[in-house]
Design an enzyme around this catalytic site. Structure first.
Site, PDB file in Angstrom:
ATOM      1  N   TRP A  49      -4.242   0.903   2.960  1.00 19.98           N
ATOM      2  CA  TRP A  49      -3.490   0.397   1.875  1.00 19.98           C
ATOM      3  C   TRP A  49      -3.698   1.076   0.527  1.00 19.98           C
ATOM      4  O   TRP A  49      -4.930   0.990   0.070  1.00 19.98           O
ATOM      5  CB  TRP A  49      -3.974  -1.223   2.088  1.00 19.98           C
ATOM      6  CG  TRP A  49      -3.450  -2.062   0.591  1.00 19.98           C
ATOM      7  CD1 TRP A  49      -4.068  -2.644  -0.235  1.00 19.98           C
ATOM      8  CD2 TRP A  49      -1.943  -2.199   0.433  1.00 19.98           C
ATOM      9  NE1 TRP A  49      -2.988  -3.388  -1.017  1.00 19.98           N
ATOM     10  CE2 TRP A  49      -1.891  -2.947  -0.985  1.00 19.98           C
ATOM     11  CE3 TRP A  49      -0.737  -1.570   0.602  1.00 19.98           C
ATOM     12  CZ2 TRP A  49      -0.750  -3.364  -1.492  1.00 19.98           C
ATOM     13  CZ3 TRP A  49       0.426  -2.056   0.235  1.00 19.98           C
ATOM     14  CH2 TRP A  49       0.274  -2.955  -0.865  1.00 19.98           C
ATOM     15  N   GLY A  50      -2.786   1.649   0.134  1.00 22.62           N
ATOM     16  CA  GLY A  50      -2.896   2.465  -1.055  1.00 22.62           C
ATOM     17  C   GLY A  50      -2.700   1.305  -2.320  1.00 22.62           C
ATOM     18  O   GLY A  50      -1.776   1.693  -2.936  1.00 22.62           O
ATOM     19  N   GLY A  91      -2.514  -0.712  -5.474  1.00 23.73           N
ATOM     20  CA  GLY A  91      -2.358  -0.525  -7.063  1.00 23.73           C
ATOM     21  C   GLY A  91      -3.596  -1.219  -7.819  1.00 23.73           C
ATOM     22  O   GLY A  91      -3.865  -0.578  -8.897  1.00 23.73           O
ATOM     23  N   ARG A 109       8.261  -7.131  -0.306  1.00 25.96           N
ATOM     24  CA  ARG A 109       7.413  -7.988  -0.833  1.00 25.96           C
ATOM     25  C   ARG A 109       7.875  -9.343  -1.635  1.00 25.96           C
ATOM     26  O   ARG A 109       8.356  -8.980  -2.617  1.00 25.96           O
ATOM     27  CB  ARG A 109       6.056  -7.437  -1.614  1.00 25.96           C
ATOM     28  CG  ARG A 109       5.187  -8.263  -2.410  1.00 25.96           C
ATOM     29  CD  ARG A 109       4.028  -7.507  -2.558  1.00 25.96           C
ATOM     30  NE  ARG A 109       3.013  -8.063  -3.554  1.00 25.96           N
ATOM     31  CZ  ARG A 109       1.936  -7.718  -3.875  1.00 25.96           C
ATOM     32  NH1 ARG A 109       1.513  -6.546  -3.494  1.00 25.96           N
ATOM     33  NH2 ARG A 109       1.253  -8.244  -5.087  1.00 25.96           N
ATOM     34  N   ASP A 127      -4.024  -4.025 -13.499  1.00 34.28           N
ATOM     35  CA  ASP A 127      -2.925  -3.728 -12.384  1.00 34.28           C
ATOM     36  C   ASP A 127      -1.523  -4.373 -13.079  1.00 34.28           C
ATOM     37  O   ASP A 127      -1.047  -5.255 -12.495  1.00 34.28           O
ATOM     38  CB  ASP A 127      -3.488  -4.348 -11.294  1.00 34.28           C
ATOM     39  CG  ASP A 127      -2.439  -4.248 -10.186  1.00 34.28           C
ATOM     40  OD1 ASP A 127      -1.569  -3.173 -10.110  1.00 34.28           O
ATOM     41  OD2 ASP A 127      -2.274  -4.885  -9.248  1.00 34.28           O
TER      42      ASP A 127
HETATM   43  C1  SPV Z   1      -2.782  -4.338  -4.447  1.00 33.89           C
HETATM   44  O1  SPV Z   1      -3.729  -4.326  -3.817  1.00 33.89           O
HETATM   45  O2  SPV Z   1      -2.614  -3.628  -5.346  1.00 33.89           O
HETATM   46  C2  SPV Z   1      -1.880  -5.526  -4.121  1.00 33.89           C
HETATM   47  C3  SPV Z   1      -2.289  -6.898  -3.539  1.00 33.89           C
HETATM   48  O3  SPV Z   1      -0.581  -5.495  -4.368  1.00 33.89           O
HETATM   49  S1  SPV Z   1      -2.742  -7.952  -4.735  1.00 33.89           S
HETATM   50  O4  SPV Z   1      -3.597  -7.380  -5.846  1.00 33.89           O
HETATM   51  O5  SPV Z   1      -3.317  -9.169  -4.125  1.00 33.89           O
HETATM   52  O6  SPV Z   1      -1.509  -8.150  -5.373  1.00 33.89           O
HETATM   53 MG    MG Z   2      -0.500  -4.208  -5.732  1.00 29.72          MG
END
Ligand code: SPV
Ligand code: MG
Length: 274
Positions: A24-25, A27, A139, A38
């Site tokens: 899983w890349g 963010g 999503r 983020d």
């Molecule tokens: C990420 O890992 O960047 C996601 C998942 O988008 S979350 O942080 O739960 O939104």
């Molecule tokens: Mg994200």
């Protein structure tokens, strides 16, 4: 399939070695590794180059987190070929406004775009991919935004209709109830994707029994593991006034050299260096 988050190629290699089926890349992880929120603070280029570096390091598929697609449907049309060329196998695009705020932040800014607008972005993403096997995962952030199950289901079905290959449904409720009732009510044909960060009690075996979930993403466990390990070791070194006690408990320098790909460089040396 289970996907483990990674914020750099080394983390991705460790996830592959541990047996995860995909990367899983994230963010969230990449933002954390730069010590910024983020919230679209990092540029697309920074994320894209990290995806390229990860994809060139591991053999398992990379699911790239492209947040909201870095703009509108026009932007998405140009973004998708770049992620494809960088070696990603799939992208996840969320239905929030740009700039987004991270989903699990308490009292975050969670504003969604109109359904029709996001359908346009999904259609643009599907039209822009070169390989038909490159997956466009839509999503749904309706539960994160507090809009309820009806809105979440409506959006999920609308995004499937627009061509999404899977629907990621996110929840930040601390129990699995909200997600379980969504999964039960889901009448779409495409598989669901879950990110059980907030409700860790739901195991892979539990999720497999639901039958409608194709991918489980562990969204931030690489960066949390790294942070916890560094905090503990740094504190110990300060407390001891040296590295004498931590040294034996850490992975050896030889282990790190191995993870850097030493065996491959030795082959190159033996073959070409004269
Ligand atoms: C990420 O890992 O960047 C996601 C998942 O988008 S979350 O942080 O739960 O939104
Ligand atoms: Mg994200």
């Amino acid at each position: 399939m289970t996907a483990m988050a990674a914020h750099n190629p080394l983390a991705a290699r460790l996830a592959q070695d541990a047996g995860f089926g995909a990367i899983w890349g994230s963010g969230f992880e990449l933002s954390a590794s730069y010590a910024v929120p983020d919230a679209n603070i990092l540029s697309m280029g920074t994320h894209l180059e990290m995806m390229r570096a990860i994809a060139s390091t591991v053999d398992i598929p990379l699911i790239a987190d492209i947040d909201t697609g870095f703009g509108n449907a026009v932007n998405v049309s140009y973004v998708i070929p770049q992620y494809e060329a960088a070696g990603a196998s799939a992208i996840v695009m969320e239905d929030k406004t740009f700039p987004k705020d991270t989903s699990l932040r308490a009292d975050g800014r969670q504003e969604l775009v109109r359904i029709e607008e996001f359908q346009g972005k999904i259609e643009a993403a599907c039209a822009a991919r070169r390989d038909p096997d490159f997956l466009i995962i839509a999503r749904v952030e309706a539960l994160i935004a507090g809009l309820g199950q009806e809105e979440a289901l409506k959006r999920g079905l609308a995004y499937e209709q627009a061509g999404a290959d899977a629907i990621l449904i996110h929840s930040k409720q601390a129990t699995p109830d909200q997600i379980l009732s969504f999964v039960e009510a889901w009448t779409g044909k495409v598989p669901l994707v879950l990110v059980p960060t907030a409700y860790p009690q739901l195991t892979e075996a539990d999720i497999a029994q639901l039958g409608k979930v194709g991918v489980v993403i562990y969204g931030n466990h690489a960066i949390r593991a790294a942070v916890g390990a560094m905090q503990a070791v740094f504190a110990q070194i300060r407390q001891d006034g040296g590295i004498q006690n931590v040294d034996a408990s850490l992975p050896s320098v030889k282990t790190i050299i191995g993870l850097q790909g030493d065996a491959h460089m030795r082959q190159i040396e033996a073959r070409f260096l004269r």
